[in-house]
Design an enzyme around this catalytic site. Structure first.
Site, PDB file in Angstrom:
ATOM      1  N   SER A 115      41.132  98.996  32.365  1.00  0.00           N
ATOM      2  CA  SER A 115      42.352  98.827  31.581  1.00  0.00           C
ATOM      3  C   SER A 115      43.592  98.853  32.452  1.00  0.00           C
ATOM      4  CB  SER A 115      42.437  99.928  30.518  1.00  0.00           C
ATOM      5  OG  SER A 115      41.329  99.873  29.645  1.00  0.00           O
ATOM      6  N   ALA A 116      43.631  99.743  33.447  1.00  0.00           N
ATOM      7  CA  ALA A 116      44.793  99.835  34.336  1.00  0.00           C
ATOM      8  C   ALA A 116      44.690  98.866  35.504  1.00  0.00           C
ATOM      9  CB  ALA A 116      44.939 101.261  34.859  1.00  0.00           C
TER      10      ALA A 116
ATOM     11  N   GLU B 179      35.745  95.944  41.399  1.00  0.00           N
ATOM     12  CA  GLU B 179      35.176  96.510  40.183  1.00  0.00           C
ATOM     13  C   GLU B 179      33.708  96.846  40.424  1.00  0.00           C
ATOM     14  OE1 GLU B 179      33.638  97.821  36.785  1.00  0.00           O
ATOM     15  OE2 GLU B 179      35.794  97.708  37.229  1.00  0.00           O
ATOM     16  N   ALA B 180      33.301  98.074  40.047  1.00  0.00           N
ATOM     17  CA  ALA B 180      31.929  98.514  40.276  1.00  0.00           C
ATOM     18  C   ALA B 180      30.927  97.758  39.427  1.00  0.00           C
ATOM     19  CB  ALA B 180      31.815 100.014  39.999  1.00  0.00           C
TER      20      ALA B 180
ATOM     21  N   HIS C  26      38.896 109.554  25.276  1.00  0.00           N
ATOM     22  CA  HIS C  26      40.281 109.615  25.759  1.00  0.00           C
ATOM     23  C   HIS C  26      40.443 110.533  26.960  1.00  0.00           C
ATOM     24  CE1 HIS C  26      41.701 108.473  21.414  1.00  0.00           C
ATOM     25  NE2 HIS C  26      41.128 107.456  22.058  1.00  0.00           N
TER      26      HIS C  26
END
Length: 521
Positions: free
Chosen positions: A13-14, A34-35, A459
């Site tokens: 997202s970030a 990205e993993a 969250h």
């Protein structure tokens, strides 16, 4: 490629936001690592109604919070996206900011310059709100935000039932006030040709429009194992690359001329910091990790919202096909334990919503739906720790759910409100009758139900908090204390958890982080 200007670690997202914004300077070369795999060609990711089927699967990190007696000895799964787009590719697509005081509290905690007024332009910048530009909402931004065009009956009943109980019904819970019921803001859109509701992830919003840029490179299936330092400066990363399915991965070193930005999320950002020798020496040294920079706050301050999964009711008639994201509306209200803002939150589920333990003791067959309450102003704080210096080893992750009595007391109150809501004429019109729990409970029975139902809103945040005090990990400029060329720009930096879903806040932080970082390059 062995060298670039900026490395962004984590394409979630970030990370999609930061990589895109930093690459808008055409003179700057940016690599996003990205993993997990690409999100392309995965129908379950693009279709808004199928997100729950992604949880616990190949696009999930499949981690859990540790079991405690407070959760009836249960481990709690914490879905996190292991795919391009991260959790924005597998979550429930809820777009909610919470209360303005949530962000003013960040500045009060030492994150100088971070407050609601400073973040509002970045909330607005990120949005393409269906209602157009307003004082509070943005239009034309990368993230399409809509509400249901045809709310499901259980979602519509929440609005009517809340009004019957005396709650306000809000046009927009992301505007001036958030106390009351509202249609949920979702990062989705309705496809004009098919009418299908589809997910609008950060890949779709930020990366796809930049797909042809020659200075933005996205590498998937590339997990980072270590940060690389020269003295006090971070100069690159080591990551794993596979040459073929039959061959073991090789470790590749990628150097950064200008710096490294960590956007791997509240679990994997502190994990990578600790594996690289940045953390509490008392925890790193026994694992054989050489301490590079002693920052005792790394992995501490873990916060997440406890969710009751959920209170279930049986409708008189079949509920029909799933609409939107399987929910569609929400309610915010104050418990007797609130600190001047709504601390309780509930949403509808267009089907059963229960833990395995609750399912085992209740009949959830037939036309069952749920109203699931949770605590958005939770006070319990936990931690995460390495168990080994092996990058592949499991972590110890503990949010300490229900450790604070106020949290438990507020959730007890939430159950009574949901029972009242389900008894309104709006829900009686669809024939709602309680099935899990099957009746109103005593206080002790509520506590037992809470312990067996307590789950997560997904969250997690706060594990590399920004500030100026001794427990902070990054400065208000998001630079890691004591290290040059290293920043954090994800939910890890939240000093305290906002009273909302965290996706919109993560993206706003990433938007602002991109500017702060660019100013130093």
């Amino acid at each position: 490629m062995t060298e670039t200007d900026i490395i962004v670690v984590g394409g979630g997202s970030a990370g999609c936001v930061v990589a895109r914004r930093l690459a808008e300077d055409t003179g700057r070369d940016v690599v996003l690592l990205e993993a997990g795999p690409s999100d392309q060609g995965v129908p379950g990711i693009r279709s808004a109604g199928s997100w729950a089927g992604l949880l616990g699967g190949e696009y999930d990190w499949n981690q859990s919070y540790g079991a405690t007696w407070r959760t009836a000895g249960r481990a709690v799964p914490i879905p996190r996206g292991r795919v391009l787009g991260g959790s924005s590719s597998i979550n429930a697509m809820l777009w909610y900011r919470g209360h303005r005081s949530d962000y003013d509290a960040w500045e009060a905690a030492g994150a100088t310059g971070w407050n609601y007024d400073s973040l509002l332009p970045y909330f607005r910048r990120s949005e393409d709100w269906q209602g157009g530009s307003t004082e509070y909402r943005g239009a034309g931004g990368p993230m399409r935000i809509e509400t249901s065009r045809d709310p499901h009956p259980v979602a519509a009943a929440m609005l009517d039932g809340a009004a019957e109980l005396g709650f306000d019904v809000l046009d927009d819970a992301n505007a001036a006030e958030n106390d009351g019921a509202a249609l949920a803001n979702l990062n989705v859109t309705v496809e004009p040709e098919t009418g299908e509701v589809t997910r609008w992830s950060t890949v779709r919003g930020y990366l796809e429009p930049a797909a042809g840029w020659p200075n933005l490179h996205v590498l998937v299936d590339s997990p980072v194992s270590r940060l690389v330092f020269e003295g006090s400066r971070c100069v690159g990363v080591d990551y794993e690359r596979r040459s073929g399915d039959a061959l073991p991965p090789e470790t590749v070193r990628l150097r950064a001329r200008q710096g490294v930005v960590l956007t791997a999320g509240a679990i994997h950002t502190p994990r990578l910091l600790m594996l690289s020798g940045i953390g509490d020496p008392d925890e790193l040294v026994p694992l054989g990790i050489t301490v590079h920079t002693a920052l005792r706050g790394v992995g501490k301050n873990l916060q997440d919202h406890p969710l009751l999964m959920g209170m279930n009711f049986r409708a008189r008639e079949p509920l029909g096909p799933t609409r939107d994201n399987g929910g569609g509306s929400m309610l915010n209200w104050k418990s007797s334990k609130s600190r001047g803002k709504p601390d309780l939150h509930a949403f509808v589920v267009q089907g059963p919503h229960a833990t395995d333990e609750v399912r085992a003791g209740h009949d959830l067959s037939g036309s069952v739906f749920a109203i699931s309450p949770g605590l958005m102003d939770s006070r319990s704080v936990g931690y995460l720790r390495l168990k080994s210096a092996d990058p592949r080893a499991a972590l110890e992750i503990q949010p300490n759910y229900l450790a604070e009595q106020n949290d438990l007391d507020a959730l007890i109150e939430s159950m009574e409100t949901i029972a009242d809501l389900a008894a309104t004429s709006a829900y009686r019109a669809i024939g709602s009758s309680p099935v899990a729990p099957h009746q109103r409970l005593s206080k002790q029975e509520k506590i037992a139900f809470i312990r067996s139902s307590c789950s997560t809103f997904f969250h997690a945040c706060g594990t590399a908090a920004m500030g100026t005090g001794g427990s902070s990990v990054v400065s208000p400029a998001l630079a890691v204390h004591g290290i040059d060329g290293l920043w954090v720009a994800d939910a890890s930096v939240f000093p305290s958890i906002p009273t909302s879903n965290t996706q919109a806040a993560v993206i706003a932080v990433a938007e602002r982080a991109s500017e702060l970082i660019a100013e130093t390059l």
